[in-house]
Scaffold this motif. Structure first.
Motif, PDB file in Angstrom:
ATOM      1  N   ASP A 153      20.140  11.461  18.288  1.00 27.05           N
ATOM      2  CA  ASP A 153      19.658  12.088  16.948  1.00 27.05           C
ATOM      3  C   ASP A 153      18.249  12.837  17.509  1.00 27.05           C
ATOM      4  O   ASP A 153      17.137  11.999  17.416  1.00 27.05           O
ATOM      5  N   HIS A 154      18.443  14.181  17.725  1.00 26.79           N
ATOM      6  CA  HIS A 154      17.105  14.677  18.258  1.00 26.79           C
ATOM      7  C   HIS A 154      16.025  14.931  16.933  1.00 26.79           C
ATOM      8  O   HIS A 154      14.877  14.849  17.306  1.00 26.79           O
ATOM      9  N   GLU A 155      16.497  15.115  15.783  1.00 21.76           N
ATOM     10  CA  GLU A 155      15.578  15.115  14.711  1.00 21.76           C
ATOM     11  C   GLU A 155      14.486  13.941  14.605  1.00 21.76           C
ATOM     12  O   GLU A 155      13.329  14.049  14.456  1.00 21.76           O
ATOM     13  N   SER A 156      15.126  12.736  14.806  1.00 27.87           N
ATOM     14  CA  SER A 156      14.333  11.420  14.806  1.00 27.87           C
ATOM     15  C   SER A 156      13.801  10.875  15.934  1.00 27.87           C
ATOM     16  O   SER A 156      13.055   9.830  15.972  1.00 27.87           O
ATOM     17  N   SER A 157      14.173  11.384  17.149  1.00 29.69           N
ATOM     18  CA  SER A 157      13.927  10.853  18.264  1.00 29.69           C
ATOM     19  C   SER A 157      12.485  11.689  19.141  1.00 29.69           C
ATOM     20  O   SER A 157      12.003  10.988  19.940  1.00 29.69           O
ATOM     21  N   LEU A 158      12.605  12.852  18.998  1.00 26.53           N
ATOM     22  CA  LEU A 158      11.739  13.719  20.080  1.00 26.53           C
ATOM     23  C   LEU A 158      10.307  13.704  19.556  1.00 26.53           C
ATOM     24  O   LEU A 158       9.502  13.926  20.675  1.00 26.53           O
ATOM     25  N   LEU A 192      14.723   7.492   2.922  1.00 25.24           N
ATOM     26  CA  LEU A 192      14.681   8.550   3.912  1.00 25.24           C
ATOM     27  C   LEU A 192      14.161   8.375   5.265  1.00 25.24           C
ATOM     28  O   LEU A 192      14.439   9.243   6.462  1.00 25.24           O
ATOM     29  N   CYS A 193      13.438   7.197   5.470  1.00 22.84           N
ATOM     30  CA  CYS A 193      12.960   6.838   6.810  1.00 22.84           C
ATOM     31  C   CYS A 193      13.110   5.389   6.826  1.00 22.84           C
ATOM     32  O   CYS A 193      12.584   4.576   6.093  1.00 22.84           O
ATOM     33  N   MET A 217      16.074   9.001  10.111  1.00 21.74           N
ATOM     34  CA  MET A 217      14.818   9.917   9.209  1.00 21.74           C
ATOM     35  C   MET A 217      15.951  11.143   8.656  1.00 21.74           C
ATOM     36  O   MET A 217      16.589  11.869   9.370  1.00 21.74           O
ATOM     37  N   GLN A 218      15.547  11.304   7.370  1.00 19.22           N
ATOM     38  CA  GLN A 218      16.141  12.418   6.732  1.00 19.22           C
ATOM     39  C   GLN A 218      14.973  13.552   6.632  1.00 19.22           C
ATOM     40  O   GLN A 218      14.284  13.527   5.630  1.00 19.22           O
ATOM     41  N   GLY A 219      14.665  14.262   7.764  1.00 16.67           N
ATOM     42  CA  GLY A 219      13.345  14.911   7.803  1.00 16.67           C
ATOM     43  C   GLY A 219      13.121  16.137   6.456  1.00 16.67           C
ATOM     44  O   GLY A 219      11.993  16.072   5.981  1.00 16.67           O
ATOM     45  N   LYS A 220      13.973  16.769   6.095  1.00 13.49           N
ATOM     46  CA  LYS A 220      13.821  17.712   4.987  1.00 13.49           C
ATOM     47  C   LYS A 220      13.606  17.092   3.830  1.00 13.49           C
ATOM     48  O   LYS A 220      12.576  17.495   3.258  1.00 13.49           O
ATOM     49  N   PRO A 221      14.265  15.999   3.467  1.00 14.45           N
ATOM     50  CA  PRO A 221      13.933  15.498   2.021  1.00 14.45           C
ATOM     51  C   PRO A 221      12.748  14.632   2.112  1.00 14.45           C
ATOM     52  O   PRO A 221      11.989  14.954   1.282  1.00 14.45           O
TER      53      PRO A 221
END
Lengths: 327, 327
Positions: A153-158, A192-193, A217-221
């Motif tokens: 999951d690149h959104e939550s890991s990088l 959300l996190c 993580m749901q970054g946008k919300p």
């Protein structure tokens, strides 16, 4: 509010492995430059498997003591302010006493408000100092986020990095003080996190799979919720102050993400000179971000006695914390 | 020390399943009477898989509010004081806000000093009330120990029970006060009681097996360490008081084990009338033990305004905490 508190020492520790965003491009099979573009990071540090959270905490505490010539034995109370513990039981502060060589018998406990644990703990320390029971309090935040990342999951890991920071406080002579503090928890953003394992919710008895150990993580919300809640939060934080966020000398935000760092500057009308931004070379270090940035502010001379400072961050929970200090 | 704090409400919650020691004899294939003999328990309550820690916490908080006619919305701050979290991230207090119907935006965080989390949190609340920022603080401890027990290990599994308790405090009129408080952490006993999973120490990246999720205890060494450290701890706790432990009206100990309950009475020269002992029907409820016993002291009329009370307990860490109050 004017509660005397003086920051007498700060320290930080980074684990030895510096991982470039280009290293991650290669490891994850991505086009060169992708990770830097997505994360806004040049590099972050990751702990190897021989390094514990309490060792990182101890290194940060030793840095603070050595740089400011403070004897470990002069510390009256240790508060660990990390989002993730070393293990479920016992609490992490006891491991930090052992790893750092603090004296056995020292009072110690953990405070957890996820990424704003440090701000929360700093206010507890402020209140405790007024009771006279403790004279010198160490707050340490240490995180090894890399052990809980899902690399699929690149959104939550990088965006994450490992590290620790320590801050030592006393009541001082009354000039340095906490002049505003606010914490809010909005549980509608709780999922959300999250990391679902680690307690009574997901475990062998309740059912557990590997993904439960990893950060989601749901970054946008999250970003949307933060944007919605921040204006009224800031209004309340500054309600009794006779100046505005733009007048603060040094702003130490949680280093949440590239976008969050940009947003806080534009939203609050802050200049780059005012804001401590170590994100590109540290990443989001969870609860260790705010004290690490605070440390950088002092160690580089950007924060000085007599100035005003604001600590501000959002966190899993969903929480927002802010503190305004006269240094 | 004389820091004003008044306990204005208490509540408790037990999950619905009452498990007799004879039920456990049958389930574990032991001779009838073995579990009661080993554990000193008649029964304990266990949560079923549909019950969460935050639901138990909410039930205890609702009990406190209903019994004392307190509006949920009048609470200014929530502290969760549990040893084990609901999940690794975010902190449990945010789940309790959601489960209890407390208002969104309420400040909330977790304090962890394993089994003495409540005593630690009560002193934080005392210090916070003096700052004037909060007027009414709720402290909630909720534990579902049963989900972390290894039923192959009778020493560590037979003595525990699930449950939650809530205590609501205000500064009061100055007559009720905390008059002594002490917390000690002795990390040489850190590995005597532990759950190794749940954080950065044991997880899929570092290696993890099912037993890492379960509570481990070395009962005899813990008991020996507690016996060694308790005399000097008590001396320090009472150093500035003009009376002795034997003169305390109501003693609320951590309900650690049958042996520990007997030992605290004989060691401190306390009568059964002085000591709140709910162990045989509740078990060791981890951090929820002390506030549950405190609740029973008030709800049964054994604790009354104007009396002196001592909270005292040992905990994984290894930690000892004590507080003396004028009610």
């Amino acid at each position: 509010m004017k509660l005397p508190i003086s920051i007498i020492a700060t320290g930080k520790a980074l684990p030895s492995q510096r991982v470039l965003s280009t290293d991650l491009d290669a490891q994850l099979g991505l086009k060169a430059g992708s990770v830097e573009k997505k994360s806004g990071l040049l590099w972050r540090h990751f702990a190897d498997n021989t390094t514990s959270q309490s060792q990182l905490a101890a290194a940060a505490l030793h840095d603070a003591c050595a740089h400011h010539d403070i004897a470990l034995d002069s510390i009256d109370l240790l508060i660990c302010a990390s989002a993730i513990p070393e293990q479920a039981l016992p609490y992490t502060a006891s491991a930090i006493i052992a790893a750092s060589g603090l004296k056995a018998g020292l009072p110690a406990f953990d405070i957890n408000a996820s990424c704003v644990s440090f701000v929360t703990a700093l206010f507890q320390a402020t209140a405790l100092l007024q009771t006279g029971l403790y004279r010198r309090i160490a707050i340490v935040s240490a995180e090894i986020a890399s052990r809980g990342l899902n690399w699929q999951d690149h959104e939550s890991s990088l965006i994450f990095g490992d590290g620790a920071a320590a801050v030592i406080v006393e009541q001082g002579d009354g000039r340095a003080a906490c002049i505003a503090y606010r914490l809010e928890t909005h549980p509608q953003g709780r999922d959300l996190c999250e990391i679902r394992a680690g307690g009574t919710h997901r475990n062998p008895r309740m059912g557990l799979d590997t993904s439960d150990h990893y950060f989601r993580m749901q970054g946008k919300p999250v970003f949307k919720l933060a944007s919605q809640l921040m204006p009224s939060f800031m209004q309340c934080l500054f309600a009794e102050l006779d100046f505005k966020p733009q007048n603060i000398d040094v702003v130490v935000p949680h280093q949440a993400s590239h976008l969050a760092m940009q947003h806080i500057k534009s939203r609050l009308g802050l200049s780059s000179e005012q804001v401590i931004d170590i994100y590109a070379t540290h990443g989001n270090q969870v609860a260790a971000s705010i004290p690490t940035a605070l440390h950088e502010a002092f160690r580089t001379g950007r924060a000085r006695k007599g100035q005003t400072m604001m600590l501000i961050g959002t966190a899993a929970g969903f929480s927002i914390a802010g503190m305004v200090l006269t240094l």
